[in-house]
Design an enzyme around this catalytic site. Structure first.
Site, short mmCIF file in Angstrom:
data_model
loop_
_atom_site.label_atom_id
_atom_site.label_comp_id
_atom_site.label_asym_id
_atom_site.label_seq_id
_atom_site.Cartn_x
_atom_site.Cartn_y
_atom_site.Cartn_z
N GLU A 292 0.83 -1.20 0.00
CA GLU A 292 0.00 0.00 0.00
C GLU A 292 0.87 1.25 0.00
O GLU A 292 1.93 1.27 0.63
CB GLU A 292 -0.91 0.04 1.23
CG GLU A 292 -1.97 -1.03 1.27
CD GLU A 292 -2.84 -0.92 2.51
OE1 GLU A 292 -2.63 0.02 3.29
OE2 GLU A 292 -3.71 -1.79 2.71
N LYS A 294 1.97 4.69 1.34
CA LYS A 294 1.87 5.36 2.64
C LYS A 294 1.45 6.81 2.40
O LYS A 294 2.18 7.56 1.77
CB LYS A 294 3.21 5.32 3.38
CG LYS A 294 3.13 5.79 4.82
CD LYS A 294 4.47 5.66 5.51
CE LYS A 294 4.33 5.97 6.99
NZ LYS A 294 3.87 7.35 7.24
N LEU A 295 0.27 7.15 2.89
CA LEU A 295 -0.32 8.45 2.60
C LEU A 295 0.19 9.52 3.56
O LEU A 295 0.46 9.25 4.74
CB LEU A 295 -1.85 8.37 2.68
CG LEU A 295 -2.50 7.41 1.68
CD1 LEU A 295 -3.99 7.29 1.96
CD2 LEU A 295 -2.27 7.88 0.26
N GLU A 356 -7.02 6.95 6.35
CA GLU A 356 -6.20 8.17 6.36
C GLU A 356 -7.02 9.30 5.75
O GLU A 356 -7.60 9.16 4.67
CB GLU A 356 -4.93 7.94 5.56
CG GLU A 356 -3.85 8.98 5.80
CD GLU A 356 -2.90 8.59 6.92
OE1 GLU A 356 -1.97 9.36 7.21
OE2 GLU A 356 -3.09 7.51 7.51
N PHE A 394 -8.52 1.90 4.53
CA PHE A 394 -7.69 0.73 4.26
C PHE A 394 -7.99 -0.47 5.16
O PHE A 394 -7.39 -1.52 5.01
CB PHE A 394 -6.19 1.06 4.31
CG PHE A 394 -5.72 1.76 5.55
CD1 PHE A 394 -5.65 1.10 6.76
CD2 PHE A 394 -5.32 3.08 5.49
CE1 PHE A 394 -5.20 1.75 7.90
CE2 PHE A 394 -4.86 3.75 6.61
CZ PHE A 394 -4.81 3.08 7.81
N GLU A 454 5.50 9.42 0.30
CA GLU A 454 6.59 9.28 1.26
C GLU A 454 7.01 7.83 1.50
O GLU A 454 7.92 7.58 2.26
CB GLU A 454 6.21 9.91 2.59
CG GLU A 454 5.00 9.29 3.27
CD GLU A 454 4.75 9.89 4.65
OE1 GLU A 454 4.65 9.11 5.61
OE2 GLU A 454 4.69 11.11 4.75
N LYS A 476 6.58 -0.41 7.60
CA LYS A 476 6.81 0.78 6.78
C LYS A 476 8.06 0.60 5.93
O LYS A 476 9.05 0.02 6.38
CB LYS A 476 7.00 2.01 7.68
CG LYS A 476 5.74 2.47 8.36
CD LYS A 476 5.96 3.74 9.15
CE LYS A 476 6.73 3.50 10.43
NZ LYS A 476 6.73 4.66 11.34
N LYS A 478 10.45 3.12 3.66
CA LYS A 478 10.74 4.48 3.19
C LYS A 478 12.14 4.50 2.59
O LYS A 478 13.02 3.75 3.02
CB LYS A 478 10.69 5.48 4.36
CG LYS A 478 9.32 5.72 4.93
CD LYS A 478 9.38 6.80 5.99
CE LYS A 478 8.01 7.12 6.55
NZ LYS A 478 8.07 8.22 7.55
#
Length: 950
Positions: A292, A294-295, A356, A394, A454, A476, A478
């Site tokens: 997914e 990341k918003l 979100e 989500f 991001e 996460k 990044k």
């Protein structure tokens, strides 16, 4: 919605009415007793020799827990059962009842300067206003400590003041209602005149919500009640934890530990990024996973009830944003709900969604940065904004009075598709991709970075939702932007690329180059070689600035006549990364760029080197084409960074080579041996855990080696009583084990648990297969971690043997398949829209008591024929209810009963007595006629109880 649903809380005052405040028999203690009796003893535990067995970390934890327990017991004895006034001061950041004060460090410093009557230009005033700068007082960076040093020189009293805890809470409530400093000054002045310097220091920490007392709320809750953490996780209510769990002997039911409608829970969080994509894939058990985006928004949970008549919106920090986004579908003042009338299926009565909230720009058709969200929401409330809130869903945790947190992610996603209808640009299901390799992650990450996002969140499809958890089932990802170059890289724009869709007329990304100077002719114009392409990180305003600074300077790129006198691209004919337009270096702008890493030997760019995940930071209008980064300068920076990295690596290897550890050392602590074996730990999954291994000598040595190699420690003798994070390991009735079982103090765990933890690279919850001997409380708890066949919800199977064991407990599908089918599975297998109205779900989440005629009254004997017919109707209704998912109760005193069912002509006095008996319950059951069950079954839907009164 059923009136018996106690979780239907629309406002704080409703919670106050539902909860019963415990009674305090003693007076409110002085405020300073929190400091002297709790805070200071907690802060001293870090440096105190506790005398407990185990390592230093264990000593500190045990000592702190003892301080907390002693304080709580003293409060109950001297004050009473209502500890909420104390806890809201000790945990101010968890108290959602009190609003923010609007006071930060500088504002508090100005108030203190006025109260103390000192000059704003004095050293003391400067010390508080610039508390981060070292000065004459200690505590640089600690504002409260700085204030303490200044107040100490001018305190009106050296002894503690007499202000009580209740008085402090009342004054803080008043302070939180005021917004102007002139109005807040009298209250703060009263604090100063009633407290000494130490009390003022902790008052300031409470106002700033920065306590730093050495314990988390989890530790404090654990000392208060065994179920306190569970209740806070699903309610986010400090008041409820204090008021509902004051009795240490009371235990929450399993239903009470689950998420409930209109009650804010603590959401699941993604685990921190791993060191490599390989570790991410391994955490997903090397299986297919969800990917997914990341918003860049605010985590919001949405609660909807009564088909859209009521909404609640809560942030991750339990802040209520219903006023901002809307309280119902008819709320014209809300920024969101008035746009989403078709967002839920017709049969969806209520639900809880996790998602979100972002700001959507309809002009550029993209999500705006987080900072635009509140502005867009407030503007949309007045129908005056260009951007507006978009809720991306989500996950789903609750639907039609049923919690689904224990369902797998893939099942929850299937349910989400049935519950939610997309309302484009206002309310949408967040899309996800599937992957199984690190290449899949890398490819998707490149896409989202190019779109100014991001990062990603990788999710395990088979995982349940873990309330207030940060599990490896969500990770996460990044781009770790490179730090080795110190400052960011200032590159010149040499080309541009147009966007797509409505952005097709504007440049969306840019080709950047590095300057190549002519060493033989210093007066010759520099040339630029293509180096990287950047498009992520620009805001609408920055795009506008770029257009303004370069307006009229762009020229169409002609591949037959490239401007070789100014720039070169890669390829024999400059065909690599050809831009749509180019710009003369003298007329161009410099961009500051950050990136994840350097990619060598790139054939896409003329420099033969480029950046991985380049991201725009800002426009450098103070630089031009002559001061932008050159290729020579970049290579020098790169070489310097690589040299420093090699030196650090050599130092690390030298340290490892010269560091020697003894193969085995014995540290005698009060008769207990702590064994350290040779070799450094391979992981830290058992860090802080102590094991007493009581198996045969050969296996004992092997287990101890495994424990220590993964960060744990071992002792030889069992301590006198159970201690936190200390485990007794055994699987046979040796003499010592038989003695421990007779004492009944210790839970004894099988070695299998250690192997399962190592296999899953984390400490896994206990399961029935792990327990050799335990009390009933633990046995009840561990059964919740597996399904009815013994298959774990929280970990992967180790081997084929465990799989065979699970399969051996399953029924034969050819015989029992239909009868054993769980109605919960049916929820996800119906193809039509009436998934919540099928007969096997219509009475789900109800507890029914049947009032049989022969129990109606001891004084009146049953009327044989009439009562026989009534008995038959009730028994048949019981069958309907059980098949419809209800739980039947034979005890009218059962506090979980939701419905009491009787025949229509039952004894009126008996029904009146029942109503009187149940009227004082926290959850008042409905009293209905048996026709309610009969007609509901006939129409295949749960009918309103109001139509079938008794």
């Amino acid at each position: 919605m059923d009136d018996s649903d106690e979780s239907f809380e629309l406002d704080p005052w409703v919670e106050d009415e539902i909860l019963t405040r415990p009674h305090n028999t003693g007076p409110s203690p002085p405020f300073h007793t929190i400091i002297t009796g709790l805070i200071n003893p907690l802060l001293k535990t870090s440096n105190r020799k506790t005398g407990f067995h185990g390592g230093p970390a264990t000593n500190v934890r045990v000592a702190r827990f003892k301080v907390l327990s002693n304080y709580i017991q003293k409060w109950k004895q001297e004050v009473g059962n209502d500890i909420y006034p104390c806890f809201r001061l000790v945990l101010p950041y968890k108290d959602k009842e009190r609003h923010m004060y609007g006071l930060k460090e500088k504002a508090l410093a100005r108030l203190l300067i006025k109260i103390l009557g000192i000059s704003a230009e004095s050293d003391d005033a400067h010390s508080m206003l610039n508390y981060k700068i070292p000065g004459q007082y200690k505590g640089a960076g600690d504002f409260a400590e700085r204030c303490y040093e200044v107040i100490k020189q001018r305190e009106l009293r050296s002894e503690y003041g007499s202000m009580t805890i209740d008085e402090v809470n009342n004054m803080l409530d008043e302070l939180s209602k005021l917004s102007k400093s002139d109005d807040q000054l009298p209250i703060f002045s009263k604090f100063y005149h009633s407290m000494n310097a130490e009390e003022m220091k902790w008052l300031i920490r409470i106002i700033l919500r920065q306590m730093h007392i050495g314990v988390s709320e989890r530790t404090l809750f654990s000392a208060w009640h065994p179920n306190a953490n569970e209740l806070f996780n699903i309610s986010s209510s400090l008041k409820r934890v204090c008021w509902e769990l004051f009795d240490s002997n009371y235990r929450l039911s399993e239903d009470a530990k689950d998420v409930t409608l209109m009650s804010c829970f603590q959401p699941q969080l993604a685990a921190f990024p791993k060191a490599s994509y390989d570790l991410v894939v391994r955490s997903m058990n090397n299986e297919t996973f969800f990917i997914e985006e990341k918003l860049d928004g605010e985590r919001i949970q949405l609660h909807m009830s009564e088909y859209g008549k009521h909404f609640k919106f809560y942030s991750r920090r339990a802040k209520d944003y219903t006023y901002l986004y809307g309280s119902s579908l008819d709320d014209k003042n809300g920024a969101l709900t008035k746009h989403i009338s078709g967002a839920f299926g017709e049969n969806v009565e209520n639900c809880i969604l996790d998602g979100e909230m972002v700001s959507w720009d309809p002009v550029d058709e993209k999500i705006e940065p987080f900072g635009y969200l509140k502005t867009a929401a407030n503007a949309e409330r007045e129908d005056a904004g260009e951007s507006y809130p978009l809720y991306r869903v989500f996950d789903i945790l609750y639907a039609n009075n049923k919690s689904v947190v224990n369902y797998s992610l893939v099942q929850r996603q299937m349910l989400l598709q049935r519950v939610v209808n997309n309302v484009p640009t206002h309310f949408e299901i967040h899309p996800h991709d599937e992957g199984s390799t690190k290449e899949d992650i890398d490819r998707r990450l490149r896409q989202v970075i190019a779109e100014s996002s991001e990062g990603l969140v990788i999710k395990l499809p088979t995982s349940p939702y873990v309330v207030n958890g940060r599990e490896d089932s969500w990770i996460k990802v990044k781009p770790e932007y490179m730090l080795e170059f110190g400052e960011n890289l200032d590159c010149l724009v040499i080309g541009g690329y147009y966007g797509q869709g409505k952005r097709g007329d504007n440049l969306a990304s840019f080709l950047c180059g590095l300057r190549v100077d002519n060493d033989h002719d210093s007066e010759a114009a520099p040339k630029f070689w293509s180096f990287c392409r950047v498009g992520g990180g620009f805001t609408a305003a920055e795009y506008a600035t770029m257009r303004h600074l370069t307006d009229g300077q762009w020229q169409k790129w002609d591949p037959r006549r490239p401007p070789l006198q100014y720039m070169e691209l890669a390829g024999d004919r400059n065909e690599k990364e050809m831009p749509d337009v180019w710009i003369h270096p003298e007329k161009s702008v410099v961009l500051e760029i950050k990136a994840a890493s350097v990619v060598p030997d790139s054939e896409q760019y003329r420099t033969n080197i480029t950046l991985r995940f380049p991201r725009f930071r800002r426009i450098r209008q103070d630089k031009n084409y002559l001061t932008a980064l050159s290729l020579k300068e970049f290579m020098s920076l790169k070489e310097q960074a690589e040299t420093e990295s090699q030196e650090r690596q050599l130092e690390l290897e030298e340290h490892r080579r010269t560091s020697k550890r003894p193969k085995k050392q014995l540290n005698i602590l009060g008769g207990h041996e702590t064994v350290a074996l040779e070799g450094s730990p391979t992981s830290q999954i058992f860090a802080g855990n102590i094991f007493c291994v009581l198996v045969d000598s050969k296996r004992k040595a092997q287990l101890q080696k495994i424990i220590i190699s993964h960060g744990g420690s071992t002792i030889q003798d069992v301590p006198s009583g159970p201690q936190n994070r200390t485990h007794v390991i055994a699987d046979k009735d040796l003499v010592k084990i038989a003695s421990l079982k007779r004492q009944g103090k210790w839970n004894i765990i099988r070695p299998t648990w250690i192997h399962d933890c190592v296999f899953n690279h984390r400490i896994v919850p206990y399961e029935p297969r792990h327990v050799y001997f335990a009390n009933k409380g633990l046995l009840d708890a561990v059964r919740r971690h597996v399904d009815r066949y013994g298959d774990s919800y929280t970990r992967s199977m180790q081997d084929i043997k465990e799989l065979r064991d699970v399969l051996s407990h399953m029924p034969d599908p050819t015989i029992d398949g239909i009868m054993a089918k769980d109605y919960d599975d049916i929820l996800f297998q119906q193809s039509d829209s009436s998934i919540f109205n099928i007969p096997s779900l219509i009475f789900y989440n109800t507890v029914i008591y049947l009032d049989y005629p022969d129990l109606a009254s001891n004084a009146n004997p049953p009327r044989q024929a009439h009562d026989s017919r009534s008995m038959f109707r009730l028994q048949l209704a019981a069958n309907y209810a059980i098949f419809g998912g209800a739980r039947m109760s034979n005890d009218i005193s059962d506090q979980e009963i939701t419905h009491i069912v009787a025949v229509g002509d039952a004894d009126k006095d008996r029904i009146a007595a029942i109503r009187s008996e149940i009227s004082f319950r926290l959850r008042v059951p409905r009293v209905v006629s048996v026709e309610w069950i009969e007609q509901s079954w006939k129409e295949s839907t749960r009918l309103s109880e109001e139509d079938f009164p008794m």
